[in-house]
Design an enzyme around this catalytic site. Structure first.
Site, PDB file in Angstrom:
ATOM      1  N   GLU A  17     -29.134  -9.351 -17.423  1.00 13.51           N
ATOM      2  CA  GLU A  17     -30.325  -8.506 -17.269  1.00 13.51           C
ATOM      3  C   GLU A  17     -31.526  -9.400 -16.990  1.00 13.51           C
ATOM      4  OE1 GLU A  17     -31.665  -5.227 -20.179  1.00 13.51           O
ATOM      5  OE2 GLU A  17     -33.239  -6.754 -20.358  1.00 13.51           O
ATOM      6  N   ALA A 124     -32.700  10.734 -22.295  1.00 15.33           N
ATOM      7  CA  ALA A 124     -31.955  10.123 -21.188  1.00 15.33           C
ATOM      8  C   ALA A 124     -30.965  11.131 -20.592  1.00 15.33           C
ATOM      9  CB  ALA A 124     -31.221   8.889 -21.686  1.00 15.33           C
ATOM     10  N   GLN A 212     -39.837 -14.831 -31.194  1.00 18.10           N
ATOM     11  CA  GLN A 212     -39.327 -13.761 -30.327  1.00 18.10           C
ATOM     12  C   GLN A 212     -38.373 -12.856 -31.117  1.00 18.10           C
ATOM     13  OE1 GLN A 212     -36.223 -15.491 -28.247  1.00 18.10           O
ATOM     14  NE2 GLN A 212     -35.700 -13.767 -26.974  1.00 18.10           N
ATOM     15  N   LYS A 272     -34.500 -16.493 -18.379  1.00 18.43           N
ATOM     16  CA  LYS A 272     -34.313 -17.931 -18.653  1.00 18.43           C
ATOM     17  C   LYS A 272     -32.893 -18.294 -18.198  1.00 18.43           C
ATOM     18  CE  LYS A 272     -37.871 -18.776 -21.788  1.00 18.43           C
ATOM     19  NZ  LYS A 272     -38.849 -18.012 -21.019  1.00 18.43           N
TER      20      LYS A 272
HETATM   21  P1  FAD Z   1     -31.887   8.639 -25.564  1.00 14.55           P
HETATM   22  O1  FAD Z   1     -30.455   8.511 -25.317  1.00 14.55           O
HETATM   23  O2  FAD Z   1     -32.610   9.784 -24.946  1.00 14.55           O
HETATM   24  O3  FAD Z   1     -32.112   8.658 -27.150  1.00 14.55           O
HETATM   25  C1  FAD Z   1     -33.419   8.484 -27.702  1.00 14.55           C
HETATM   26  C2  FAD Z   1     -33.451   9.109 -29.099  1.00 14.55           C
HETATM   27  O4  FAD Z   1     -33.434  10.516 -28.982  1.00 14.55           O
HETATM   28  C3  FAD Z   1     -32.260   8.721 -29.980  1.00 14.55           C
HETATM   29  O5  FAD Z   1     -32.715   8.591 -31.304  1.00 14.55           O
HETATM   30  C4  FAD Z   1     -31.330   9.933 -29.852  1.00 14.55           C
HETATM   31  O6  FAD Z   1     -30.473  10.069 -30.975  1.00 14.55           O
HETATM   32  C5  FAD Z   1     -32.359  11.055 -29.750  1.00 14.55           C
HETATM   33  N1  FAD Z   1     -31.857  12.237 -29.035  1.00 14.55           N
HETATM   34  C6  FAD Z   1     -31.113  12.272 -27.924  1.00 14.55           C
HETATM   35  N2  FAD Z   1     -30.848  13.539 -27.560  1.00 14.55           N
HETATM   36  C7  FAD Z   1     -31.474  14.337 -28.466  1.00 14.55           C
HETATM   37  C8  FAD Z   1     -31.589  15.755 -28.645  1.00 14.55           C
HETATM   38  N3  FAD Z   1     -30.993  16.619 -27.818  1.00 14.55           N
HETATM   39  N4  FAD Z   1     -32.326  16.213 -29.697  1.00 14.55           N
HETATM   40  C9  FAD Z   1     -32.934  15.349 -30.567  1.00 14.55           C
HETATM   41  N5  FAD Z   1     -32.852  14.004 -30.448  1.00 14.55           N
HETATM   42  C10 FAD Z   1     -32.135  13.505 -29.399  1.00 14.55           C
HETATM   43  N6  FAD Z   1     -36.735   0.578 -21.965  1.00 14.55           N
HETATM   44  C11 FAD Z   1     -37.567   0.493 -20.891  1.00 14.55           C
HETATM   45  O7  FAD Z   1     -38.718   0.941 -20.969  1.00 14.55           O
HETATM   46  N7  FAD Z   1     -37.145  -0.066 -19.727  1.00 14.55           N
HETATM   47  C12 FAD Z   1     -35.895  -0.573 -19.565  1.00 14.55           C
HETATM   48  O8  FAD Z   1     -35.554  -1.078 -18.489  1.00 14.55           O
HETATM   49  C13 FAD Z   1     -35.003  -0.528 -20.685  1.00 14.55           C
HETATM   50  N8  FAD Z   1     -33.741  -1.013 -20.595  1.00 14.55           N
HETATM   51  C14 FAD Z   1     -32.882  -0.899 -21.658  1.00 14.55           C
HETATM   52  C15 FAD Z   1     -31.564  -1.359 -21.526  1.00 14.55           C
HETATM   53  C16 FAD Z   1     -30.658  -1.252 -22.581  1.00 14.55           C
HETATM   54  C17 FAD Z   1     -29.249  -1.740 -22.424  1.00 14.55           C
HETATM   55  C18 FAD Z   1     -31.091  -0.681 -23.821  1.00 14.55           C
HETATM   56  C19 FAD Z   1     -30.143  -0.585 -24.990  1.00 14.55           C
HETATM   57  C20 FAD Z   1     -32.402  -0.220 -23.964  1.00 14.55           C
HETATM   58  C21 FAD Z   1     -33.313  -0.313 -22.881  1.00 14.55           C
HETATM   59  N9  FAD Z   1     -34.624   0.158 -22.977  1.00 14.55           N
HETATM   60  C22 FAD Z   1     -35.473   0.079 -21.895  1.00 14.55           C
HETATM   61  C23 FAD Z   1     -35.119   0.707 -24.246  1.00 14.55           C
HETATM   62  C24 FAD Z   1     -34.882   2.249 -24.349  1.00 14.55           C
HETATM   63  O9  FAD Z   1     -35.705   2.897 -23.422  1.00 14.55           O
HETATM   64  C25 FAD Z   1     -35.228   2.652 -25.788  1.00 14.55           C
HETATM   65  O10 FAD Z   1     -34.284   2.115 -26.664  1.00 14.55           O
HETATM   66  C26 FAD Z   1     -35.461   4.125 -26.046  1.00 14.55           C
HETATM   67  O11 FAD Z   1     -36.059   4.251 -27.352  1.00 14.55           O
HETATM   68  C27 FAD Z   1     -34.230   5.004 -26.053  1.00 14.55           C
HETATM   69  O12 FAD Z   1     -33.717   5.139 -24.816  1.00 14.55           O
HETATM   70  P2  FAD Z   1     -32.303   5.911 -24.583  1.00 14.55           P
HETATM   71  O13 FAD Z   1     -32.099   5.984 -23.141  1.00 14.55           O
HETATM   72  O14 FAD Z   1     -31.266   5.306 -25.423  1.00 14.55           O
HETATM   73  O15 FAD Z   1     -32.723   7.344 -25.150  1.00 14.55           O
END
Ligand code: FAD
Length: 287
Positions: A17, A124, A212, A272
Site C-alpha cells: 500500500e 462501505a 508513529q 518507505k
Molecule cells: P464499514 O464497513 O462501513 O464499517 C464502519 C463501521 O460501521 C463499523 O463499526 C461497522 O461495524 C459499522 N456498520 C457497518 N454497517 C452497519 C450498519 N448497517 N448499521 C450500523 N453499523 C454498521 N481510510 C481512508 O480515508 N482512506 C483510505 O484509503 C483507507 N484505506 C484503508 C485500507 C484498509 C485495508 C483499512 C483496514 C482501512 C482503510 N481506511 C482508509 C480506514 C477506514 O476508512 C476506516 O477504518 C473506517 O472507520 C471504516 O471503514 P470501513 O470501510 O471498514 O467501514
C-alpha cells in the site's frame, strides 16, 4: 487484471500500500517509491484515498502510473463518507478511463476537525452496492476488516456487518494493521463459521518508529503484544535500531502467518520502499 482473478490463480499473494503525495511527501518521491517497490514484483499495489483531504484526485493518477509505467496491477481505494452519488460517479468514470479494474471500497473516517456535510452513503456496504448497481462487474471490489473489531462497534455486531458487506459483492478482504497474529487466527475461525470464504489478506505494518505506532494504536483498536512492547522500550529512542527491530518483528509475523496458511500479505509501506524491500528479502525463503 482483476484482483479476484489473481486470488483465483495464486495460492499466495504479496502486495503493497502507498499513499498519494501530501504536504510532506511530493509526487516525485511517490514515483521513486513505486519504482523501487515494483522491482519486488508484487501482485498489486494499492493507493489510499482521501487521507489529508485534498489528495483524493491523485489516487487514480497514481493507480494508473502503477499499471502503465511500473507494469504492476493496481487497486484504487475509494471512500464514501460525506460523498454524493455524483462525486462517486465522477471517480468511477475516471477509473474506467484510466483502465483501473480494482477498487478497495471503504466508508472512511469521520473527520475530527470539522462537521461533515451529509452524503448519500452511510457504510462501505452502500458504496459496494452502488458500484455494482452502476457498473455491474466492471470492477473487482475489496473491502476492509478488523481482526480486533472496528473501534466504533462491538465485535459481534462488527462481524454481522462484515458478513453483510461481503454479501454485497466483495472479492477479497484486507485487514487493518494487527500486531498479534493470535487475533488473526481466531478471527479467521469465526469467519469460516459464518461462511465468509473470500480471500483474507493480512495487512502488516512494520513498526519502525515508536511515535508513529503510538498514534496508530490511538486511532485503531490494535493491541501491542508484550514482545513488541519490550522492543519499543529498548530501541524506541534510537531510530536506526528501532527500524531494524521493526523490520525483524514484521518479517517474523509474516513468516508465522505463512506457516498458518495465509492467502495474502499486504505491506503498509508508509511510502518507505527500503523497509518493504528488507522485509521481502527476509521472507523470500518462506514464500
Ligand atoms: P464499514 O464497513 O462501513 O464499517 C464502519 C463501521 O460501521 C463499523 O463499526 C461497522 O461495524 C459499522 N456498520 C457497518 N454497517 C452497519 C450498519 N448497517 N448499521 C450500523 N453499523 C454498521 N481510510 C481512508 O480515508 N482512506 C483510505 O484509503 C483507507 N484505506 C484503508 C485500507 C484498509 C485495508 C483499512 C483496514 C482501512 C482503510 N481506511 C482508509 C480506514 C477506514 O476508512 C476506516 O477504518 C473506517 O472507520 C471504516 O471503514 P470501513 O470501510 O471498514 O467501514
Amino acid at each position: 487484471m482483476k484482483i479476484a482473478d489473481i486470488y483465483k490463480s495464486k495460492s499466495l499473494t504479496t502486495s503493497f500500500e502507498v499513499f498519494p503525495p501530501n504536504e510532506k511527501v511530493g509526487l516525485e518521491e511517490v514515483y521513486n517509491c513505486l519504482d523501487v517497490l515494483s522491482l519486488e514484483k508484487p501482485d498489486y499495489i494499492s493507493v489510499t484515498y482521501g487521507a489529508g483531504g485534498n489528495t483524493k484526485g491523485r489516487t487514480v493518477e497514481i493507480a494508473n502510473r502503477i499499471k502503465s509505467q511500473n507494469g504492476v496491477e493496481s487497486v484504487a481505494h475509494l471512500t464514501c463518507i460525506g460523498a454524493k452519488k455524483e462525486e462517486i460517479d465522477r471517480v468511477l468514470e475516471d477509473l474506467e478511463r484510466n483502465n483501473i479494474e480494482n477498487i478497495l471500497a471503504l466508508r472512511g473516517d469521520y473527520p475530527v476537525d470539522r462537521e461533515l456535510e451529509p452524503g448519500d452513503f452511510n457504510y462501505a456496504k452502500d458504496l459496494i452496492n452502488y458500484i455494482h448497481e452502476k457498473k455491474g462487474d466492471k470492477f473487482s471490489i475489496g473491502a476492509a476488516y478488523y481482526v480486533e473489531g472496528h473501534r466504533e462497534t462491538n465485535d459481534l455486531l462488527d462481524l454481522f456487518h462484515l458478513k453483510e458487506k461481503v454479501d454485497a459483492g466483495v472479492d477479497f478482504l484486507i485487514s487493518q494493521i494487527f500486531l498479534d497474529n493470535e487475533f488473526f487466527y481466531s478471527f479467521r475461525d469465526k469467519l469460516e463459521k459464518l461462511q465468509i470464504n473470500v480471500p483474507l489478506v493480512a495487512g502488516i505494518m512494520p513498526v519502525t518508529n515508536a511515535k508513529q505506532i503510538k498514534r496508530i494504536i490511538e486511532l485503531s483498536k490494535c493491541s501491542v503484544p508484550h514482545k513488541l512492547d519490550k522492543l519499543l522500550e529498548k530501541y524506541g529512542d534510537n531510530l536506526e535500531s528501532m527500524k531494524k527491530a521493526g523490520i525483524m518483528y514484521a518479517s517474523e509475523q509474516i513468516i508465522e502467518l505463512l506457516a498458518y496458511g495465509i492467502k495474502g500479505i499486504h505491506i503498509y509501506t508508509m511510502n518507505k520502499p527500503e523497509i518493504a524491500k528488507e522485509i521481502m528479502k527476509n521472507i523470500e525463503f518462506a514464500r
